[in-house]
Write a protein that holds these residues in place. Structure first.
Motif, PDB file in Angstrom:
ATOM      1  N   LYS A   1      -6.052  36.333  53.875  1.00 48.75           N
ATOM      2  CA  LYS A   1      -4.829  37.089  53.611  1.00 48.75           C
ATOM      3  C   LYS A   1      -4.899  38.469  54.233  1.00 48.75           C
ATOM      4  CE  LYS A   1      -3.667  34.761  49.335  1.00 48.75           C
ATOM      5  NZ  LYS A   1      -3.351  34.904  47.930  1.00 48.75           N
ATOM      6  N   SER A   2      -3.767  38.905  54.753  1.00 54.53           N
ATOM      7  CA  SER A   2      -3.658  40.258  55.284  1.00 54.53           C
ATOM      8  C   SER A   2      -4.020  41.260  54.201  1.00 54.53           C
ATOM      9  CB  SER A   2      -2.220  40.509  55.765  1.00 54.53           C
ATOM     10  OG  SER A   2      -1.998  41.878  55.966  1.00 54.53           O
ATOM     11  N   LEU A   3      -4.724  42.309  54.582  1.00 60.78           N
ATOM     12  CA  LEU A   3      -5.101  43.354  53.620  1.00 60.78           C
ATOM     13  C   LEU A   3      -3.897  44.172  53.178  1.00 60.78           C
ATOM     14  CD1 LEU A   3      -8.364  44.593  55.356  1.00 60.78           C
ATOM     15  CD2 LEU A   3      -8.169  43.018  53.420  1.00 60.78           C
ATOM     16  N   THR A   4      -2.826  44.126  53.962  1.00 53.77           N
ATOM     17  CA  THR A   4      -1.627  44.907  53.654  1.00 53.77           C
ATOM     18  C   THR A   4      -0.438  44.036  53.261  1.00 53.77           C
ATOM     19  OG1 THR A   4      -0.880  44.846  55.949  1.00 53.77           O
ATOM     20  CG2 THR A   4      -2.281  46.711  55.292  1.00 53.77           C
ATOM     21  N   GLY A   5      -0.533  42.750  53.491  1.00 51.10           N
ATOM     22  CA  GLY A   5       0.593  41.864  53.234  1.00 51.10           C
ATOM     23  C   GLY A   5       1.506  41.721  54.438  1.00 51.10           C
ATOM     24  N   THR A   6       1.219  42.466  55.510  1.00 50.47           N
ATOM     25  CA  THR A   6       2.014  42.377  56.737  1.00 50.47           C
ATOM     26  C   THR A   6       1.084  42.315  57.943  1.00 50.47           C
ATOM     27  OG1 THR A   6       2.150  44.778  56.968  1.00 50.47           O
ATOM     28  CG2 THR A   6       3.921  43.710  55.746  1.00 50.47           C
ATOM     29  N   ALA A   7       1.629  41.863  59.049  1.00 50.67           N
ATOM     30  CA  ALA A   7       0.853  41.801  60.288  1.00 50.67           C
ATOM     31  C   ALA A   7       0.650  43.200  60.848  1.00 50.67           C
ATOM     32  CB  ALA A   7       1.577  40.926  61.304  1.00 50.67           C
ATOM     33  N   GLY A   8      -0.427  43.367  61.574  1.00 52.40           N
ATOM     34  CA  GLY A   8      -0.702  44.648  62.212  1.00 52.40           C
ATOM     35  C   GLY A   8       0.065  44.809  63.507  1.00 52.40           C
ATOM     36  N   ASN A   9      -0.224  45.897  64.201  1.00 50.94           N
ATOM     37  CA  ASN A   9       0.415  46.240  65.467  1.00 50.94           C
ATOM     38  C   ASN A   9      -0.673  46.330  66.533  1.00 50.94           C
ATOM     39  OD1 ASN A   9       1.053  48.460  67.506  1.00 50.94           O
ATOM     40  ND2 ASN A   9       3.071  48.015  66.656  1.00 50.94           N
ATOM     41  N   ALA A  10      -0.557  45.520  67.585  1.00 53.14           N
ATOM     42  CA  ALA A  10      -1.592  45.462  68.613  1.00 53.14           C
ATOM     43  C   ALA A  10      -1.778  46.798  69.332  1.00 53.14           C
ATOM     44  CB  ALA A  10      -1.284  44.355  69.618  1.00 53.14           C
ATOM     45  N   ASP A  11      -0.698  47.513  69.611  1.00 58.79           N
ATOM     46  CA  ASP A  11      -0.818  48.809  70.291  1.00 58.79           C
ATOM     47  C   ASP A  11      -1.561  49.819  69.415  1.00 58.79           C
ATOM     48  OD1 ASP A  11       0.483  47.901  72.582  1.00 58.79           O
ATOM     49  OD2 ASP A  11       2.453  48.522  71.837  1.00 58.79           O
ATOM     50  N   ALA A  12      -1.238  49.829  68.140  1.00 58.23           N
ATOM     51  CA  ALA A  12      -1.937  50.721  67.211  1.00 58.23           C
ATOM     52  C   ALA A  12      -3.400  50.298  67.087  1.00 58.23           C
ATOM     53  CB  ALA A  12      -1.254  50.712  65.850  1.00 58.23           C
TER      54      ALA A  12
ATOM     55  N   ALA B   1      -4.357  49.036  56.838  1.00 55.75           N
ATOM     56  CA  ALA B   1      -3.407  48.887  57.946  1.00 55.75           C
ATOM     57  C   ALA B   1      -4.127  48.974  59.293  1.00 55.75           C
ATOM     58  CB  ALA B   1      -2.313  49.946  57.855  1.00 55.75           C
ATOM     59  N   GLN B   2      -5.087  49.868  59.415  1.00 60.07           N
ATOM     60  CA  GLN B   2      -5.833  49.987  60.666  1.00 60.07           C
ATOM     61  C   GLN B   2      -6.673  48.737  60.928  1.00 60.07           C
ATOM     62  OE1 GLN B   2      -7.685  53.730  59.631  1.00 60.07           O
ATOM     63  NE2 GLN B   2      -6.428  54.846  61.125  1.00 60.07           N
ATOM     64  N   VAL B   3      -7.245  48.159  59.886  1.00 59.55           N
ATOM     65  CA  VAL B   3      -7.982  46.902  60.059  1.00 59.55           C
ATOM     66  C   VAL B   3      -7.039  45.831  60.580  1.00 59.55           C
ATOM     67  CG1 VAL B   3      -9.193  45.024  58.854  1.00 59.55           C
ATOM     68  CG2 VAL B   3      -9.746  47.414  58.319  1.00 59.55           C
ATOM     69  N   GLU B   4      -5.863  45.720  59.980  1.00 60.17           N
ATOM     70  CA  GLU B   4      -4.887  44.719  60.433  1.00 60.17           C
ATOM     71  C   GLU B   4      -4.473  44.977  61.879  1.00 60.17           C
ATOM     72  OE1 GLU B   4      -4.166  41.912  58.903  1.00 60.17           O
ATOM     73  OE2 GLU B   4      -5.421  42.523  57.220  1.00 60.17           O
ATOM     74  N   ASP B   5      -4.320  46.242  62.247  1.00 61.03           N
ATOM     75  CA  ASP B   5      -3.966  46.580  63.632  1.00 61.03           C
ATOM     76  C   ASP B   5      -5.067  46.149  64.596  1.00 61.03           C
ATOM     77  OD1 ASP B   5      -1.603  47.749  62.704  1.00 61.03           O
ATOM     78  OD2 ASP B   5      -2.395  49.796  62.780  1.00 61.03           O
ATOM     79  N   VAL B   6      -6.312  46.415  64.246  1.00 57.57           N
ATOM     80  CA  VAL B   6      -7.433  46.028  65.114  1.00 57.57           C
ATOM     81  C   VAL B   6      -7.510  44.513  65.238  1.00 57.57           C
ATOM     82  CG1 VAL B   6      -9.956  46.009  65.341  1.00 57.57           C
ATOM     83  CG2 VAL B   6      -8.782  48.129  64.725  1.00 57.57           C
ATOM     84  N   VAL B   7      -7.291  43.807  64.146  1.00 59.69           N
ATOM     85  CA  VAL B   7      -7.320  42.342  64.185  1.00 59.69           C
ATOM     86  C   VAL B   7      -6.267  41.813  65.156  1.00 59.69           C
ATOM     87  CG1 VAL B   7      -6.886  40.241  62.822  1.00 59.69           C
ATOM     88  CG2 VAL B   7      -8.360  42.064  61.909  1.00 59.69           C
ATOM     89  N   VAL B   8      -5.065  42.335  65.083  1.00 62.61           N
ATOM     90  CA  VAL B   8      -3.997  41.881  65.985  1.00 62.61           C
ATOM     91  C   VAL B   8      -4.365  42.223  67.439  1.00 62.61           C
ATOM     92  CG1 VAL B   8      -1.563  42.165  66.598  1.00 62.61           C
ATOM     93  CG2 VAL B   8      -2.219  41.917  64.224  1.00 62.61           C
TER      94      VAL B   8
END
Length: 147
Positions: free
Chosen positions: A35-46, A134-141
């Motif tokens: 499961k996403s840590l934030t409940g939403t997908a991250g941002n690849a650019d971020a 959110a930063q973890v999710e961004d890095v994952v994406v």
């Protein structure tokens, strides 16, 4: 006696609002964080920015990425991340970034989303993860773009 009363009240107010951070609990299922840590997908650019920023992820200090060859100082300590999206699922990448020792026992990679059970933490960082959820999710994406 009245002169110390305001100071005592202020101290009690501050003492009651400054609390230790809650431990971060990661629900690992089959060697992954599904499961996403934030409940939403991250941002690849971020995520790319976090990946490259020396005061955040600083991932390039240890890993090589061919698509980032214009960036300086690729490390050789960790494995190349070329094709990492083909080797691991999104859920596995999330756990590797958040708490890599749960995947690789002998890694020197820091836990980017853990706030307890760590060693050699500077006092001002005790109880705080290196990256936000959110930063973890961004890095994952971002890592998912490395096919």
């Amino acid at each position: 006696m009245r002169s110390w009363l305001p100071a005592a009240c202020l101290y009690l107010l501050l003492a009651s609002t400054v609390q230790a951070d809650e431990p971060i609990v990661l629900t690992v299922v089959d060697g992954a964080l599904p499961k996403s840590l934030t409940g939403t997908a991250g941002n690849a650019d971020a995520g790319r920015k976090v990946f490259l920023t020396r005061t955040l992820g600083n991932c390039l200090a240890c890993h090589q990425v061919s698509s980032l060859k214009s960036e300086e100082f690729h490390g050789e300590l960790g494995p190349s991340l070329d094709g990492v999206a083909g080797r691991y699922t999104e859920a596995q990448l999330r756990l590797i970034v958040a708490d890599p020792k749960r995947v690789f026992d002998d890694t020197v990679m820091p836990a980017f989303y853990r706030n307890e059970g760590l060693s050699r933490v500077r006092p001002e960082f005790v109880g705080k993860p290196i990256l936000t959820a959110a930063q973890v999710e961004d890095v994952v994406v971002f890592l998912e773009t490395l096919k």
